[in-house]
Design an enzyme around this catalytic site. Sequence first.
Site, PDB file in Angstrom:
ATOM      1  N   HIS A  91      54.723   8.772 -11.547  1.00 39.79           N
ATOM      2  CA  HIS A  91      54.817   8.707 -10.088  1.00 39.79           C
ATOM      3  C   HIS A  91      53.778   9.606  -9.416  1.00 39.79           C
ATOM      4  O   HIS A  91      53.325  10.606  -9.988  1.00 39.79           O
ATOM      5  CB  HIS A  91      56.218   9.103  -9.626  1.00 39.79           C
ATOM      6  CG  HIS A  91      56.595  10.512  -9.976  1.00 39.79           C
ATOM      7  ND1 HIS A  91      56.166  11.600  -9.249  1.00 39.79           N
ATOM      8  CD2 HIS A  91      57.357  11.005 -10.986  1.00 39.79           C
ATOM      9  CE1 HIS A  91      56.637  12.709  -9.791  1.00 39.79           C
ATOM     10  NE2 HIS A  91      57.366  12.372 -10.850  1.00 39.79           N
ATOM     11  N   GLU A 122      63.241  11.174 -15.203  1.00 40.02           N
ATOM     12  CA  GLU A 122      62.637  12.412 -15.679  1.00 40.02           C
ATOM     13  C   GLU A 122      63.615  13.138 -16.600  1.00 40.02           C
ATOM     14  O   GLU A 122      64.830  12.919 -16.543  1.00 40.02           O
ATOM     15  CB  GLU A 122      62.283  13.291 -14.466  1.00 40.02           C
ATOM     16  CG  GLU A 122      61.686  14.661 -14.768  1.00 40.02           C
ATOM     17  CD  GLU A 122      60.426  14.609 -15.601  1.00 40.02           C
ATOM     18  OE1 GLU A 122      60.528  14.267 -16.799  1.00 40.02           O
ATOM     19  OE2 GLU A 122      59.340  14.924 -15.080  1.00 40.02           O
TER      20      GLU A 122
END
Length: 250
Positions: free
Chosen positions: A11, A89
Site C-alpha cells: 500500500h 499486515e
Amino acid sequence: MAVTKLVLVRHGESQWNNENRFTGWYDVDLSDKGRTEAKAAGQLLKKEGFTFDFAYTSVLKRAIHTLWNILDEVDQVWLPVEKSWRLNERHYGALQGLDKAETANKYGDEQVKQWRRGFAVTPPELDRADERFPGHDPRYASLTAEQLPTTESLALTIDRVLPYWNESILPRMKSGEKVIIAAHGNSLRALVKYLDNMSEEEILELNIPTGVPLVYEFDENFKPIKHYYLGDADEIAAKAAAVANQGKAK
C-alpha cells in the site's frame, strides 16, 4: 516458454507511516502522499501494458484504497476483488499506535529491529480486553479465537498467508488469470520469503517500499524465474532505505 506474471504492491504511505507509528491491524487510511504513490503505481502498470483478471487485498483500508487507485488508473475498476484478513499486515501487538523512534529510544535500535523484522520474534502481546484487539471489530466476527492474534511474528504471518496463497491465489493463476495483490509490508515479505526461498537472515534485511509494483515471473511449473520493481531504481532504493530507517532512534 509460457510466462505467468504476478504483481505485488505494498500500500501507499499511510497516515501512520507518515507519523512513524506502528500500525499493524489498526485501520488507518492513506496519506496524501500515499494516494499519489498508489496512482503513480497504476500509471506505471498502465504504461507497461499490464491488465488483470482478478485482484486480492486485505480488509484494511490503506491496502483497499491503494488497489482502488491502481485499478482506476488502469481503467479496471470493475475487476472482481477478494478481500481477506489473511493478507493483513502483521499484528504488532501492544506496539500498535506507538512511535517507532520513541520506542527505539526506550528499548534500543536492535530490539526494535527484531520486533519489526525478526523472523520468529513477537512484539509484546496485546491484552484481549484492549480496544485494539481485533476480536472487538465486526470485520473479524467469522474468525475463531485461535485465529485472532494478540501479536505476531513474521513466522506466524507466513502461517496465515501461505494457506491463502496455495488455496486461492495460486489456483487462480494456474487457471490462466492475471492477478494483482495489494497488501502490506509484512504480508508481502511473508510471500516473498516463500517465493524466493529466503533464509531467516535474508528476510531480516528485506524492506519493501510503499506504492511500488513488484513483478514476479513464473515458469510453466509456477516456479519463480525472476522479479523486479517497476520504476526508477534509485528512487526505489531510497524508499526501501527509508522503510529500514523508520525503526531507529533519533
